[in-house]
Enzyme design. Structure first.
Site, PDB file in Angstrom:
ATOM      1  N   ARG A  29      28.396   9.646  24.847  1.00  0.00           N
ATOM      2  CA  ARG A  29      29.700   9.069  24.506  1.00  0.00           C
ATOM      3  C   ARG A  29      30.851   9.929  25.010  1.00  0.00           C
ATOM      4  O   ARG A  29      31.925   9.430  25.334  1.00  0.00           O
ATOM      5  CB  ARG A  29      29.797   8.876  22.991  1.00  0.00           C
ATOM      6  CG  ARG A  29      30.870   7.863  22.594  1.00  0.00           C
ATOM      7  CD  ARG A  29      30.793   7.479  21.135  1.00  0.00           C
ATOM      8  NE  ARG A  29      31.114   8.581  20.273  1.00  0.00           N
ATOM      9  CZ  ARG A  29      30.417   8.910  19.176  1.00  0.00           C
ATOM     10  NH1 ARG A  29      29.351   8.225  18.818  1.00  0.00           N
ATOM     11  NH2 ARG A  29      30.780   9.940  18.449  1.00  0.00           N
ATOM     12  N   TYR A  54      54.731  -3.908  30.383  1.00  0.00           N
ATOM     13  CA  TYR A  54      53.561  -4.781  30.600  1.00  0.00           C
ATOM     14  C   TYR A  54      53.334  -5.649  29.352  1.00  0.00           C
ATOM     15  O   TYR A  54      53.256  -5.123  28.229  1.00  0.00           O
ATOM     16  CB  TYR A  54      52.380  -3.855  30.865  1.00  0.00           C
ATOM     17  CG  TYR A  54      51.041  -4.491  31.114  1.00  0.00           C
ATOM     18  CD1 TYR A  54      50.827  -5.326  32.217  1.00  0.00           C
ATOM     19  CD2 TYR A  54      49.960  -4.217  30.286  1.00  0.00           C
ATOM     20  CE1 TYR A  54      49.579  -5.871  32.453  1.00  0.00           C
ATOM     21  CE2 TYR A  54      48.716  -4.750  30.526  1.00  0.00           C
ATOM     22  CZ  TYR A  54      48.528  -5.589  31.610  1.00  0.00           C
ATOM     23  OH  TYR A  54      47.282  -6.120  31.842  1.00  0.00           O
ATOM     24  N   ASP A  80      53.922   4.816  31.559  1.00  0.00           N
ATOM     25  CA  ASP A  80      52.911   4.057  32.298  1.00  0.00           C
ATOM     26  C   ASP A  80      53.274   4.181  33.773  1.00  0.00           C
ATOM     27  O   ASP A  80      54.285   3.641  34.223  1.00  0.00           O
ATOM     28  CB  ASP A  80      52.924   2.600  31.828  1.00  0.00           C
ATOM     29  CG  ASP A  80      51.868   1.745  32.534  1.00  0.00           C
ATOM     30  OD1 ASP A  80      51.445   2.101  33.652  1.00  0.00           O
ATOM     31  OD2 ASP A  80      51.492   0.706  31.955  1.00  0.00           O
ATOM     32  N   LYS A  93      43.607  -0.413  38.979  1.00  0.00           N
ATOM     33  CA  LYS A  93      44.472  -0.846  40.076  1.00  0.00           C
ATOM     34  C   LYS A  93      44.198   0.028  41.315  1.00  0.00           C
ATOM     35  O   LYS A  93      43.198  -0.159  41.961  1.00  0.00           O
ATOM     36  CB  LYS A  93      45.939  -0.785  39.640  1.00  0.00           C
ATOM     37  CG  LYS A  93      46.202  -1.455  38.276  1.00  0.00           C
ATOM     38  CD  LYS A  93      46.148  -2.966  38.331  1.00  0.00           C
ATOM     39  CE  LYS A  93      46.102  -3.657  36.980  1.00  0.00           C
ATOM     40  NZ  LYS A  93      47.202  -3.385  36.079  1.00  0.00           N
TER      41      LYS A  93
END
Ligand SMILES: *Cc1c(COP(=O)(O)O)cnc(C)c1O
Length: 390
Positions: free
Chosen positions: A54, A107, A179, A204
Site C-alpha cells: 500500500r 476545475y 493545481d 495529463k
C-alpha cells in the site's frame, strides 16, 4: 543540470535493477523481512523503505522521488488520480469550522468537492476572482486556512498573480496550494515562488499517452507531515503499472511539451485572426491580458486553450463545430499525443471575461498545418454559416 537532462536521469536505479534502463513494474502486497527487527526498522519510514504494498514498491518510490525533484519540493505523494490528490490535500489541511479561499476558475469537480464534501465536513468555501490577487488579503478571515489556486484556470485560462497570492497568504499564516496541471513543472515551478503544495494531474502530460490515471502532490517541509499522515490514514495507494507508465512518459515530457507549445501557439495565432473567432484564451498570445504575467513566471505554455465565438453564434453552432472536426477527438481529459475538442461549460460566481460559446482545444503532436486546415473548414461550415443567419 538542465531540465531535459534531469528528465532522462531522474527516477532510475540502474544498479538495483542490474542495468535495466527502465525500472521494472514491481508488484507487491506482502514484503518479507528476515527478522522482526528488520520489519520494525522498515516501518519507521514507510515513505522511503519498502514495507507494505500500500505504501508503494520500488516503481512507485522512484516516481515519487522523480516528482519531488522535478518540483524542487521536500516530499511527494502519489494518488490514484489528480482529483484524489486535490481532495486529500484539502482534507489534510482543513478542519470543521475552517474556511477555504478557492479560485473561481477552478476545475469543475473541485468546485463540487468544496460545495458538497467540504461543506458536509463543516468547512466553508468562498470563491475569489482569479484576477483579484490585490483583494485577497481583505478576503482572508481568521478561520481561513487555505488559499487554492489554479493558473491558468480551467476552461477560461485566466492567470493568477502567484507572487501576490503568496504574499497575502504569508502575511496571514495561510497555506497556499496550486493545481499546476496545465504547465507541469517543465514550464512552471510554484514551490520556487513560495507556494506550499503543488498538485498535478499526471494523467495529463506526465503520462502523456492517455492510458493511465495518476495524481501528484509535492509539498514543502511544513505541510508534509499532515499530508503523509492523512494519506496513510485514508488508505491511499497507487498501482505500480501506472507509475511505470508515468516514468516512461516523463522521459519525453520536455520534447513533447516543446512541440505542444510550438504547435498550439501557431494554431492559436491563426485562430485569433479569423473573422469567426471573438477571442482565443491562451496566455502565450501577445493579445492576452495575462501575457506579461505569463512571461514573468512561465518558460512555456502547454497545448490547451479555449476558442471563443461571438455570443450570437449560439451553443449549438459551437457543438456542431466540435462535431465536424475530423482530426480532433471528442472526449474529456487531455495531455496525450492526440488533439481534442470539447465545448466548454463552466460555472462562475464572478463575471468572467468569456462571454460567448467556447470550445476548448488540446493541440496534439500532429502537424499543426493539418490541424489548421481542419479548423478552417469547420469554421466556415459551422460558425460562418451560423453568423450569416443572425
Ligand atoms: C484533469 C484535471 C484534474 C483532475 O485530474 P484526474 O487525474 O482526471 O483526476 C485536476 N485539475 C485539472 C486542472 C485538470 O485538468
Amino acid at each position: 543540470m538542465r531540465t531535459d537532462t534531469v528528465l532522462v536521469h531522474l527516477g532510475r536505479d540502474d544498479e538495483q535493477f542490474s542495468g535495466l534502463v527502465n525500472a521494472p513494474v514491481c508488484r507487491a502486497s506482502t514484503i518479507l523481512f528476515p527478522t522482526i527487527a528488520a520489519l520494525k526498522a522498515a516501518q519507521r519510514d514507510k515513505q522511503k523503505n519498502l514495507y507494505y504494498g500500500r505504501f508503494g514498491t520500488q516503481t512507485v518510490k522512484l516516481l515519487q522521488s522523480a516528482c519531488r525533484e522535478l518540483d524542487g519540493g521536500y516530499e511527494a505523494m502519489l494518488f490514484p488520480s489528480g482529483l484524489a490528490a486535490i481532495a486529500r490535500v484539502l482534507g489534510s489541511l482543513l478542519r470543521p469550522g475552517d474556511h477555504l479561499l478557492m479560485v473561481d476558475s477552478v476545475y469543475g469537480p473541485v468546485r463540487d468537492f468544496c460545495e458538497n464534501e467540504l461543506r458536509d465536513l463543516g468547512v466553508s468555501t468562498s470563491f475569489y476572482a482569479p484576477e483579484a490577487a490585490d483583494e485577497l488579503g481583505a478576503a482572508i478571515r481568521k478561520e481561513t486556512k487555505v488559499i487554492f489556486c489554479e493558473s491558468p484556470g480551467t476552461m477560461t485560462f485566466e492567470l493568477q498573480d502567484i507572487d501576490k497570492v503568496v504574499a497575502a497568504a504569508a502575511a496571514a499564516g495561510v497555506v497556499t496550494v496550486i493545481d499546476n496541471t496545465w504547465a507541469t513543472p517543465y514550464f512552471f515551478r510554484p514551490l520556487q515562488h513560495g507556494v506550499d503544495i503543488v498538485i498535478q494531474s499526471a494523467s495529463k502530460y506526465m503520462v502523456g499517452h492517455s492510458d493511465a490515471m495518476l495524481g501528484v502532490a509535492v509539498t514543502n517541509e511544513r505541510c508534509w507531515p499532515l499530508l503523509q499522515r492523512s494519506s496513510a490514514a485514508y488508505g491511499n495507494s497507487v498501482s505500480p503499472d501506472d507509475c511505470y507508465l508515468a516514468l516512461r512518459g516523463m522521459r519525453t515530457l520536455g520534447v513533447r511539451l516543446d512541440r505542444h507549445f510550438a504547435s498550439a501557439l501557431k494554431v492559436a495565432r491563426w485562430l485569433e485572426s479569423q473573422p469567426e473567432v471573438r477571442a482565443v484564451h491562451y496566455p502565450a498570445l501577445e493579445s492576452s491580458p495575462d501575457h506579461a504575467q505569463w512571461k514573468r513566471h512561465f518558460t512555456g505554455a502547454s497545448g490547451l486553450f479555449a476558442v471563443e465565438f461571438p455570443a450570437s453564434v449560439g451553443e449549438q453552432a459551437a457543438e456542431a463545430f466540435a462535431d465536424s472536426l475530423e482530426l480532433f477527438g471528442i472526449g474529456v481529459s487531455w495531455g496525450g499525443f492526440e488533439s481534442l475538442a470539447i465545448p466548454a461549460h463552466f460555472r462562475r460566481n464572478h463575471a468572467s471575461r468569456v462571454k460567448g460559446p467556447v470550445v476548448r482545444l488540446h493541440i496534439g503532436l500532429e502537424d499543426p498545418d493539418d490541424l489548421i486546415e481542419d479548423l478552417s473548414r469547420a469554421l466556415k461550415e459551422c460558425i460562418a454559416a451560423a453568423m450569416a443567419h443572425v
